[in-house]
Design a protein around this motif. Sequence first.
Motif, short mmCIF file in Angstrom:
data_model
loop_
_atom_site.label_atom_id
_atom_site.label_comp_id
_atom_site.label_asym_id
_atom_site.label_seq_id
_atom_site.Cartn_x
_atom_site.Cartn_y
_atom_site.Cartn_z
N ARG A 254 1.09 -1.06 -0.06
CA ARG A 254 0.25 -0.11 0.07
C ARG A 254 0.65 1.24 -0.48
NH1 ARG A 254 -0.96 -3.94 3.58
NH2 ARG A 254 -0.25 -2.82 5.17
N LEU A 255 0.05 2.28 -0.82
CA LEU A 255 0.66 2.88 -0.68
C LEU A 255 1.26 4.20 0.52
CD1 LEU A 255 0.28 5.09 -4.22
CD2 LEU A 255 2.02 4.45 -3.94
N ALA A 256 2.06 5.15 0.55
CA ALA A 256 2.36 5.81 2.12
C ALA A 256 3.78 6.90 2.02
CB ALA A 256 3.22 4.96 3.18
N VAL A 257 3.77 7.64 2.30
CA VAL A 257 4.35 8.81 2.63
C VAL A 257 5.79 8.88 2.67
CG1 VAL A 257 5.64 11.27 3.45
CG2 VAL A 257 2.74 10.33 3.13
N GLY A 258 6.77 8.58 1.37
CA GLY A 258 7.59 8.04 1.73
C GLY A 258 8.36 6.62 0.92
N GLY A 352 1.62 3.48 -10.72
CA GLY A 352 1.77 2.86 -9.11
C GLY A 352 1.38 4.03 -8.11
N SER A 353 2.91 5.07 -8.14
CA SER A 353 3.77 5.30 -7.39
C SER A 353 3.50 6.80 -7.59
CB SER A 353 5.10 4.88 -6.53
OG SER A 353 4.78 3.00 -6.36
N PHE A 354 3.57 6.91 -8.48
CA PHE A 354 3.69 8.69 -8.23
C PHE A 354 2.07 9.33 -9.08
CE2 PHE A 354 7.57 6.47 -8.21
CZ PHE A 354 8.23 8.03 -7.43
N ALA A 355 2.29 10.63 -8.74
CA ALA A 355 1.32 11.06 -9.79
C ALA A 355 1.56 12.35 -10.62
CB ALA A 355 0.07 11.17 -9.22
N PHE A 356 2.85 12.35 -11.30
CA PHE A 356 3.32 13.57 -11.66
C PHE A 356 2.30 13.94 -12.73
CE2 PHE A 356 6.78 10.86 -10.82
CZ PHE A 356 7.22 12.30 -9.65
N GLY A 432 7.03 21.87 -15.15
CA GLY A 432 6.47 22.07 -14.18
C GLY A 432 6.07 21.55 -12.61
N PRO A 433 5.13 22.55 -11.87
CA PRO A 433 5.29 21.75 -10.38
C PRO A 433 5.23 20.91 -10.33
CG PRO A 433 3.36 23.46 -11.03
CD PRO A 433 4.40 23.73 -11.91
N SER A 434 4.22 20.39 -11.09
CA SER A 434 3.22 18.63 -10.88
C SER A 434 4.25 17.28 -11.55
CB SER A 434 2.06 18.90 -10.69
OG SER A 434 1.64 19.95 -9.95
N ASP A 435 5.45 18.33 -12.52
CA ASP A 435 6.13 17.25 -13.42
C ASP A 435 7.61 16.89 -12.52
OD1 ASP A 435 4.66 18.86 -15.28
OD2 ASP A 435 5.45 19.86 -16.41
N ALA A 436 7.97 15.38 -13.42
CA ALA A 436 8.83 14.95 -13.42
C ALA A 436 10.27 15.10 -14.82
CB ALA A 436 8.88 14.41 -12.40
N VAL A 437 11.62 15.11 -13.24
CA VAL A 437 12.11 14.46 -14.57
C VAL A 437 12.67 13.00 -14.55
CG1 VAL A 437 14.51 15.35 -15.65
CG2 VAL A 437 12.85 16.86 -15.50
N LEU A 438 13.05 12.33 -15.61
CA LEU A 438 13.58 11.50 -14.91
C LEU A 438 14.80 11.21 -15.86
CD1 LEU A 438 13.05 7.98 -13.92
CD2 LEU A 438 11.70 7.52 -15.99
N VAL A 439 16.04 10.28 -15.02
CA VAL A 439 17.31 9.47 -15.47
C VAL A 439 17.20 8.21 -16.04
CG1 VAL A 439 19.46 10.57 -15.77
CG2 VAL A 439 18.27 12.33 -14.83
N THR A 440 17.41 7.73 -17.04
CA THR A 440 17.67 6.00 -16.49
C THR A 440 17.99 6.42 -17.86
OG1 THR A 440 16.07 4.14 -16.38
CG2 THR A 440 15.15 6.56 -17.77
#
Length: 460
Positions: A254-258, A352-356, A432-440
Motif C-alpha cells: 500500500r502506498l505511504a508517504v515516502g 502506481g506510486s506517483f501522480a506526475f 512544471g510544479p507537478s512534473d518530473a524529470v527521470l534519468v534512466t
Amino acid sequence: MTGAQDRREPSEQELADREVADAVFAELLARLGEGSPQPRLEPTRRAVELLGDPQRSYGVIHITGTNGKTSTSRMIESILRAYGLRAGLMTSPHLVRVTERIMIDGAPIADRAFADNWADIQPYLLMVDAELAANGEEPLTYFEALTVLAFACFADAPVDVVVLEVGMGGEWDSTNVADGDVAVLTPIALDHESRLGRTVAEIARTKAGIIKPAAHVVTALQQTEAMDEILRAAEHDEAPVAAAGVDFALLDARLAVGGQVIDVRGRAGEYRDLFLPLYGEHQARNAALAIAAVESFLGGGEQPLAMDVLHEGFATVTSPGRLQLIGIEPSVLVDAAHNPHGAEALATALLGSFAFEKVTAIVGILTDKDARGIIEALDPVVDRFVVTQSESDRALDSDELAELVTHIAGHDRVRIEPELSVALEEARDEAGPSDAVLVTGSITLVGQAMRIAREEGWAL
C-alpha cells in the motif's frame, strides 16, 4: 549524509586517503575491464588460496538474477545489521566511487582500509598474473582483482556475514569461489545474451551455478523455463528450494508517504505493516525475497524473524539509483533500469506510486543493451524524451539512440542533448510544479546525474 555534513570540507588526512584509494582504482582500471569478463574461476580461486581463503571466514548469502539484485542485497544486509550482525555487502557496479562496492556495517569501506588491503594482496595478485602469463592467459581482470580485494577487506574488518552480489551470470563469475550458505535468485530475464545465453533457460542455467551442495535456495517468481533450471541445479546439489508464491509471498503493498507499507508471508511467519522507504511493487517483491533469504540464513527457514528487528531493518534501507528521488522543485528521479525487464518495472512503478502530470525522460543507453526494448517499455508513461549519453566508453552515440527513440516515440516527443548536465538543466527549467524529470537507461548515466546534482547544489 545530507545538509551541512555533506558540505563539510574534507580534512588533509581524508584528502590523502582519498588520493591513495583513487590510485588503487586507477590500477584496477588498468586491468581488463568489466565489459569483457572472462568465463573462468581458477585464477580467482588461486588468488584467494594464496591469501588463505578469506571468503571462508564468514557466512555468505550469494545473490544472482537479472534485475533487483542490488536492492534485494541491500535489504538483506540491512535486516542482518538490525539483528546485530556485522555485515559486509558487495554490489556492482558503483554509482560514483568504487568504494561503494565494498560496504561494511552499512557504509562504504574507508579509503585508507581500501588502499591498505590492496597493498596487502597486490603481491599475491601479481603472482597469479605471472602464472597466467606463463600459460598464455589474460592476467586477473578488473572484477576478478576487485572480488579478491573485497573478500580480503571483509576478513580484515572482520564481518560475520557477507551479502555477495554476482557481477555477471553466476557459474563462472569470480564471486562464485565463495560457497553461499543461501543462494538467492531474483527474477531472470534476457540480458547479456552474448555471454550468458540466447534463451531464458540458458541464462538461468548459468545463474543457477551459484547453488552449492546443501545450500538453501530462495527464488523469486520465475518463468517456467528458468524455474526448471533452478530446480534441476538444486536437486543435483541436494539444496532445498523456497519459491515465491509457494513458500513465501508478498500479500499486500500500500502506498505511504515516502514509500509503501507491505504485508509478507515469510517461510516461517507473517509480517504485517512493514514500512519500506522504496517505491514500486517490484521493490515490495524484493522485500519479500529478502525476508525469505534472512529466514533461511538465520534459522533454516523455520524460525520467524522478530517484528521489531524487521521494522528497523526496512526503515533504514536505501537503494541508491533505484527509483530514487534526488531533487525536488521539480522532482528529479533516477533509476538504473538498463534492460527491458527493468524498464517495465520502472514504468509500472511510475504509474502506481506517483501522480506526475508530465514525465520527461533523459535517456542514455550502453551499446550492448536492448535499447529498443527499454524505450518501448518507457514509451507509454513518458511524455517526452531527451536523448543523451554518459561518459562511459560503451555509451551508445546520442544521434544513433535518438534515431531509434524517434522511430518509437515520434519526432515531436524527442530532443537530443549529448551533454547530460545541459540536458538536466533544460529539463528542470522546463518542468512544471507537478512534473518530473527521470534519468534512466544505464547505471553510469544515473551515477553521473547524481554527481552533477551534488556539484550543482540541488541534490536532496
